[in-house]
Design a protein around this motif. Structure first.
Motif, PDB file in Angstrom:
ATOM      1  N   GLU A 163       0.840  -1.195   0.000  1.00 45.67           N
ATOM      2  CA  GLU A 163       0.000   0.000   0.000  1.00 45.67           C
ATOM      3  C   GLU A 163       0.878   1.249   0.000  1.00 45.67           C
ATOM      4  OE1 GLU A 163      -2.987   0.251   2.939  1.00 45.67           O
ATOM      5  OE2 GLU A 163      -3.765  -1.761   2.604  1.00 45.67           O
ATOM      6  N   VAL A 164       0.495   2.207  -0.831  1.00 46.08           N
ATOM      7  CA  VAL A 164       1.162   3.499  -0.839  1.00 46.08           C
ATOM      8  C   VAL A 164       0.786   4.246   0.435  1.00 46.08           C
ATOM      9  CG1 VAL A 164       1.239   5.751  -2.009  1.00 46.08           C
ATOM     10  CG2 VAL A 164       1.194   3.625  -3.346  1.00 46.08           C
ATOM     11  N   PRO A 165       1.735   4.890   1.114  1.00 46.27           N
ATOM     12  CA  PRO A 165       1.379   5.677   2.299  1.00 46.27           C
ATOM     13  C   PRO A 165       0.240   6.650   2.006  1.00 46.27           C
ATOM     14  CG  PRO A 165       3.764   5.528   2.081  1.00 46.27           C
ATOM     15  CD  PRO A 165       3.187   4.924   0.838  1.00 46.27           C
ATOM     16  N   ASP A 166      -0.664   6.797   2.969  1.00 51.88           N
ATOM     17  CA  ASP A 166      -1.837   7.652   2.778  1.00 51.88           C
ATOM     18  C   ASP A 166      -1.467   9.047   2.283  1.00 51.88           C
ATOM     19  OD1 ASP A 166      -3.501   5.626   3.546  1.00 51.88           O
ATOM     20  OD2 ASP A 166      -3.761   6.339   5.609  1.00 51.88           O
ATOM     21  N   PHE A 168       0.614   9.972   0.245  1.00 54.62           N
ATOM     22  CA  PHE A 168       0.934  10.056  -1.175  1.00 54.62           C
ATOM     23  C   PHE A 168      -0.193   9.548  -2.072  1.00 54.62           C
ATOM     24  CE2 PHE A 168       5.562   9.600   0.252  1.00 54.62           C
ATOM     25  CZ  PHE A 168       5.754  10.978   0.254  1.00 54.62           C
ATOM     26  N   ARG A 169      -1.352   9.257  -1.500  1.00 57.74           N
ATOM     27  CA  ARG A 169      -2.459   8.741  -2.310  1.00 57.74           C
ATOM     28  C   ARG A 169      -2.881   9.734  -3.400  1.00 57.74           C
ATOM     29  NH1 ARG A 169      -5.340   4.644   0.451  1.00 57.74           N
ATOM     30  NH2 ARG A 169      -3.730   3.210   1.236  1.00 57.74           N
ATOM     31  N   GLY A 170      -2.706  11.012  -3.132  1.00 55.02           N
ATOM     32  CA  GLY A 170      -3.080  12.021  -4.122  1.00 55.02           C
ATOM     33  C   GLY A 170      -2.249  11.966  -5.387  1.00 55.02           C
ATOM     34  N   LEU A 172      -1.724   9.255  -7.071  1.00 56.30           N
ATOM     35  CA  LEU A 172      -2.135   8.075  -7.838  1.00 56.30           C
ATOM     36  C   LEU A 172      -3.120   8.435  -8.952  1.00 56.30           C
ATOM     37  CD1 LEU A 172      -2.509   5.463  -4.946  1.00 56.30           C
ATOM     38  CD2 LEU A 172      -0.586   5.796  -6.525  1.00 56.30           C
ATOM     39  N   SER A 193      -3.943  20.761   1.555  1.00 55.52           N
ATOM     40  CA  SER A 193      -3.487  19.637   2.378  1.00 55.52           C
ATOM     41  C   SER A 193      -1.999  19.696   2.716  1.00 55.52           C
ATOM     42  CB  SER A 193      -3.779  18.311   1.663  1.00 55.52           C
ATOM     43  OG  SER A 193      -3.082  18.239   0.434  1.00 55.52           O
ATOM     44  N   CYS A 230       3.825  12.214  -9.720  1.00 58.22           N
ATOM     45  CA  CYS A 230       2.860  11.133  -9.992  1.00 58.22           C
ATOM     46  C   CYS A 230       3.530  10.011 -10.776  1.00 58.22           C
ATOM     47  CB  CYS A 230       1.665  11.677 -10.760  1.00 58.22           C
ATOM     48  SG  CYS A 230       0.569  12.766  -9.815  1.00 58.22           S
ATOM     49  N   GLN A 234       4.302   6.116  -9.245  1.00 52.24           N
ATOM     50  CA  GLN A 234       3.634   4.968  -9.852  1.00 52.24           C
ATOM     51  C   GLN A 234       4.607   4.049 -10.583  1.00 52.24           C
ATOM     52  OE1 GLN A 234      -0.180   5.955 -11.785  1.00 52.24           O
ATOM     53  NE2 GLN A 234      -0.109   7.916 -10.731  1.00 52.24           N
ATOM     54  N   GLN A 237       7.191   1.557  -8.324  1.00 51.65           N
ATOM     55  CA  GLN A 237       6.795   0.198  -7.975  1.00 51.65           C
ATOM     56  C   GLN A 237       7.333  -0.797  -8.994  1.00 51.65           C
ATOM     57  OE1 GLN A 237       6.078  -0.298  -4.839  1.00 51.65           O
ATOM     58  NE2 GLN A 237       4.066  -1.225  -5.114  1.00 51.65           N
TER      59      GLN A 237
END
Length: 311
Positions: A163-166, A168-170, A172, A193, A230, A234, A237
């Motif tokens: 899971e990507v740390p919360d 850094f979710r933005g 994705l 944010s 971004c 991505q 990984q």
């Protein structure tokens, strides 16, 4: 039908307004954090670099969403007492334009770093990579082992994650639309944010008051920087999955530094497991978080000097 036309026009106007806001914020950020060095043509790529000091070369490579000032001035000053210290903005970050291909794949960034080593005439530098810069350093070392003496990795991202740390979710955003999103919605959302994101990035250490300027953090909220981040996240990984199977064959000296309180990456996975997989690699643990090159610059510089000292 008229309702759809009105809705479409409103959406277009909103996106246009967000685009103008984003452009203005980018200009303000660049006034707060101007270019520190020069642009170097390395192969087909332009890279923004700074240089300081004389002696054995060290090439410092920053992490995700950052730029070369994330290696604090105190760290560079300390290392420059007896080294030639080069900091570089990764392609698409800071003041380095994207690669001509606009790819953010670490393998392609590694080619640009290798070309920079040749262009600057660096004789087998140590690569000092922080976070994603550590992952990039591993790619350079694995693909171009004759060009580098070793890798000093600080809180490196070295393993695939479930899971990507919360925080850094933005980042994705689907890559086919990331250009549009980064030039419209991403900057205003990022501004809203930013304080929360920085708190999580630096945790458990406090966010330094001067990070946005002295650390170059203000440059992260520009459309181009967001688009590059971004892609970096991505495609990292994919890069990690490609690299882990080759760790056992690496012959370079690899030294890893991690803060036990790192809030973004698990030091046991990205530090311990990687050190176990690479022959001769070592792991040093200290108190602190993820941003050691900025929060503990002198201590980090002394660690770099200790592990890169040449016989």
């Amino acid at each position: 039908m008229r309702k759809w036309v009105i809705a479409g026009a409103s959406l277009a106007a909103g996106l246009a307004g967000a685009g103008l806001f984003s452009t203005g914020m980018a200009r303000r950020a660049e006034k707060r954090v101007p270019m520190d060095g020069r642009l170097v043509q390395a192969g087909g790529t332009l890279l923004h670099v700074t240089e300081q000091g004389d002696g054995p070369p060290l090439l410092l490579i920053h992490g995700l969403g950052a730029q070369l000032r994330s290696f604090a001035g105190e760290m560079v000053d300390e290392l420059a007492l007896d080294h030639r210290v080069i900091r570089v903005d990764r392609p698409g970050s800071g003041y380095s334009p994207p690669l001509p291909s606009r790819s953010q794949h670490l393998a392609h960034q590694a080619e640009a770093i290798a070309a920079l080593i040749d262009e600057l005439g660096l004789e087998r530098p140590w690569l000092v990579g922080h976070s994603l810069g550590g992952a990039l350093s591993l790619h350079v070392g694995e693909r171009f082992p004759d060009k580098v003496a070793g890798l000093a990795l600080i809180a490196p991202a070295t393993q695939p994650v479930v899971e990507v740390p919360d925080v850094f979710r933005g980042l994705l955003v689907p890559l086919p639309i990331v250009g549009l999103v980064s030039r419209t919605l991403a900057v205003p959302l990022g501004m809203a944010s930013r304080a929360k994101v920085l708190k999580e990035v630096f945790k458990p250490e406090p966010v330094p008051d001067d990070y946005l300027t002295a650390g170059g953090g203000a440059l992260a909220l520009r459309p181009g920087s967001i688009e590059a981040a971004c892609g970096d996240l991505q495609l990292a990984q994919q890069g990690a999955r490609e690299m882990v199977g080759r760790y056992a064959a690496m012959t370079l000296q690899v030294r890893i530094l991690y803060g036990c309180g790192d809030n973004l990456l698990d030091y046991r996975l990205h530090g311990g497991a990687t050190a176990d997989a690479i022959p001769g690699a070592t792991l040093t643990l200290v108190e602190g978080g993820h941003m050691l090159p900025f929060t503990q610059p002198l201590e980090t510089a002394r660690w770099v000097r200790s592990v890169t000292r040449r016989g």
